[in-house]
Design an enzyme around this catalytic site. Sequence first.
Site, PDB file in Angstrom:
ATOM      1  N   PRO A 168       0.817  -1.208   0.000  1.00 29.83           N
ATOM      2  CA  PRO A 168       0.000   0.000   0.000  1.00 29.83           C
ATOM      3  C   PRO A 168       0.854   1.263   0.000  1.00 29.83           C
ATOM      4  CG  PRO A 168       0.014  -1.012   2.188  1.00 29.83           C
ATOM      5  CD  PRO A 168       0.819  -1.906   1.302  1.00 29.83           C
ATOM      6  N   GLY A 169       0.344   2.310  -0.615  1.00 24.11           N
ATOM      7  CA  GLY A 169       1.038   3.599  -0.628  1.00 24.11           C
ATOM      8  C   GLY A 169       0.153   4.659  -0.013  1.00 24.11           C
ATOM      9  N   ARG A 179      -3.404  16.812  -8.254  1.00 24.97           N
ATOM     10  CA  ARG A 179      -4.544  15.893  -8.295  1.00 24.97           C
ATOM     11  C   ARG A 179      -5.884  16.553  -8.645  1.00 24.97           C
ATOM     12  NH1 ARG A 179      -6.175  13.021  -4.776  1.00 24.97           N
ATOM     13  NH2 ARG A 179      -6.386  11.058  -5.883  1.00 24.97           N
ATOM     14  N   TYR A 196      -7.198  14.848 -11.851  1.00 27.18           N
ATOM     15  CA  TYR A 196      -8.258  13.844 -11.641  1.00 27.18           C
ATOM     16  C   TYR A 196      -9.560  14.427 -11.107  1.00 27.18           C
ATOM     17  CZ  TYR A 196      -3.855  11.189 -10.851  1.00 27.18           C
ATOM     18  OH  TYR A 196      -2.596  10.669 -10.898  1.00 27.18           O
ATOM     19  N   CYS A 215      -0.398  30.089 -13.999  1.00 26.74           N
ATOM     20  CA  CYS A 215      -0.974  30.740 -15.168  1.00 26.74           C
ATOM     21  C   CYS A 215      -1.777  29.734 -15.973  1.00 26.74           C
ATOM     22  CB  CYS A 215       0.130  31.331 -16.019  1.00 26.74           C
ATOM     23  SG  CYS A 215       1.047  32.535 -15.093  1.00 26.74           S
ATOM     24  N   TYR A 258       0.789  11.197  -3.078  1.00 26.03           N
ATOM     25  CA  TYR A 258       0.751  11.717  -4.457  1.00 26.03           C
ATOM     26  C   TYR A 258       0.609  13.249  -4.491  1.00 26.03           C
ATOM     27  CZ  TYR A 258       0.073   6.747  -5.172  1.00 26.03           C
ATOM     28  OH  TYR A 258       0.230   5.384  -5.126  1.00 26.03           O
TER      29      TYR A 258
HETATM   30  N1  LLP Z   1       1.811  -1.183  -6.322  1.00 26.53           N
HETATM   31  C1  LLP Z   1       1.801  -0.853  -7.615  1.00 26.53           C
HETATM   32  C2  LLP Z   1       2.383  -1.762  -8.598  1.00 26.53           C
HETATM   33  C3  LLP Z   1       1.247   0.378  -8.022  1.00 26.53           C
HETATM   34  O1  LLP Z   1       1.241   0.703  -9.306  1.00 26.53           O
HETATM   35  C4  LLP Z   1       0.705   1.249  -7.050  1.00 26.53           C
HETATM   36  C5  LLP Z   1       0.129   2.538  -7.437  1.00 26.53           C
HETATM   37  C6  LLP Z   1       0.750   0.863  -5.697  1.00 26.53           C
HETATM   38  C7  LLP Z   1       1.299  -0.385  -5.368  1.00 26.53           C
HETATM   39  C8  LLP Z   1       0.221   1.724  -4.588  1.00 26.53           C
HETATM   40  O2  LLP Z   1      -1.136   1.962  -4.699  1.00 26.53           O
HETATM   41  P1  LLP Z   1      -1.914   2.772  -3.562  1.00 26.53           P
HETATM   42  O3  LLP Z   1      -1.917   1.923  -2.305  1.00 26.53           O
HETATM   43  O4  LLP Z   1      -1.178   4.036  -3.336  1.00 26.53           O
HETATM   44  O5  LLP Z   1      -3.263   2.970  -4.124  1.00 26.53           O
HETATM   45  N2  LLP Z   1      -1.318   9.234  -8.837  1.00 26.53           N
HETATM   46  C9  LLP Z   1      -2.574   8.580  -8.537  1.00 26.53           C
HETATM   47  C10 LLP Z   1      -2.362   7.194  -7.973  1.00 26.53           C
HETATM   48  C11 LLP Z   1      -1.600   6.294  -8.891  1.00 26.53           C
HETATM   49  C12 LLP Z   1      -1.322   4.944  -8.293  1.00 26.53           C
HETATM   50  C13 LLP Z   1      -0.365   4.190  -9.139  1.00 26.53           C
HETATM   51  N3  LLP Z   1       0.039   2.924  -8.629  1.00 26.53           N
HETATM   52  C14 LLP Z   1      -3.362   9.455  -7.576  1.00 26.53           C
HETATM   53  O6  LLP Z   1      -2.856  10.502  -7.172  1.00 26.53           O
HETATM   54  O7  LLP Z   1      -4.494   9.144  -7.245  1.00 26.53           O
END
Ligand code: LLP
Length: 441
Positions: free
Chosen positions: A295-296, A334, A338, A365, A394
């Site tokens: 998780p991120g 974001r 998005y 701008c 992010y």
């Molecule tokens: N593992 C892989 C292979 C991934 O591609 C990602 C996120 C994660 C783990 C972590 O996912 P999370 O737990 O953070 O959902 N920039 C976008 C989010 C892009 C996520 C890309 N991959 C945003 O700001 O919503």
Amino acid sequence: MKTANQNIKPITTKINEKGNIEIGGCDLIDLANQYGTPLYIFDEETIRSITKSYKDAFKNYPNMKMMFASKAFMTKAICKIMEQEGFGLDLCSGGELYTAKSANFDMSKTMFNGNNKTYEELSMAIEYGVGTISVDNFFELALLNSIAKSNNKTVRILLRITPGIECHTHEYIQTGHLDSKFGFDLTQLDEAITLIKDEYTNLELVGLHAHIGSQIFEKKVYFDEVEVMFREIKRIKDTHNLTLTEINLGGGLGIKYTEKDEPISIYDIAQTITESIEINSKKYGIECPSVFIEPGRSIVGTAGVTIYTAGSSKQVPNGRRYQAVDGGMSDNARPSLYQAEYTVEIANKPNETEKETVTIAGKHCESGDILAKDITLPIIEEGDVICFYNTGAYGYSMSSNYNRALKSAAILVNNGKSDIIINRQTYEQLCELDVIPGRLN
Ligand code: LLP
């Protein structure tokens, strides 16, 4: 049990005796004065509460391993916290590899993934001793094998698959094939495995990797993802006489940006995953493998807020009121990318009862540089400190120097103390990479 990813605000958020918002025991107005704005503020207690929830929720499944998807927010201090919490790191670029290595992170606890890793990045991963590489495609299999061979190394790999489960925050579709730039289609797995067994002898295939989406509010997708993994492991065993021992389910667990969002508890997700492992290991007659999650957003999202100072404002005759702040799409891409929505408060007067509808605009701008549209807030005056919750994931990691804006500073707060974890960029640093060719002088 409720977990901090289900909060809008960091768990230490309070209104103090001055009537200001306080996070990690630090008054946001004091922080704005001390460090300037825009400023990213990370609450250490919230981050650690989440990592502890992940560990606790999976404690009955000893083969579970947690990694932090560093793309959400990568800096050396975060590597230290993750190391202390016993998390590994999921890395997806040379820059992330380099940052982890520079923070002296144990590289055997990292996994490297991505759909177009370069020769340099793969060489770097091998040199640094990255624990596992998730191979995304046929091109990379050949490239990685040749690099490993010339370094006289055997590299542990996972195969990234597109499991046929596609999430849209509230619902999902399941299809045989998915139109995705990532990973092997399930129909391509046999060919990849045959190549590894017959030709790519410097690669040791240990398991499968997938990531089904981000900001997920659904439990069932994880149940199904585990099932697809077990089904494939069984098929691979029968077809290739190869026993895979690892599965990596990716990340994706959602957080609560606004009251509309209803993310699930880490305990619920853990229960779904462990139940699916139990059921499917019986169903397919397979021993429980090592299971990784990465998780991120759910680890750093809720912990982080951004504060801005209110500047100019504009009332469109018979229309919107725009309030501009000293940051914008360069520190938080974001909303414009998005249409992401955030919860916002005024840090120096969160509880004032007279309210207005206002649109918070950035200073760039570009008309699309709007951070929050038509939200209800106390009347904003110039100099007020505006707090955007849930910017920890992010936010910094997708920031830019658009309009040559300087990258903002990030601090870590805990128990009344604040420490810089990323310095504010200076104008000198901004121009450091610029070169004027001699013939232009
Ligand atoms: N593992 C892989 C292979 C991934 O591609 C990602 C996120 C994660 C783990 C972590 O996912 P999370 O737990 O953070 O959902 N920039 C976008 C989010 C892009 C996520 C890309 N991959 C945003 O700001 O919503």
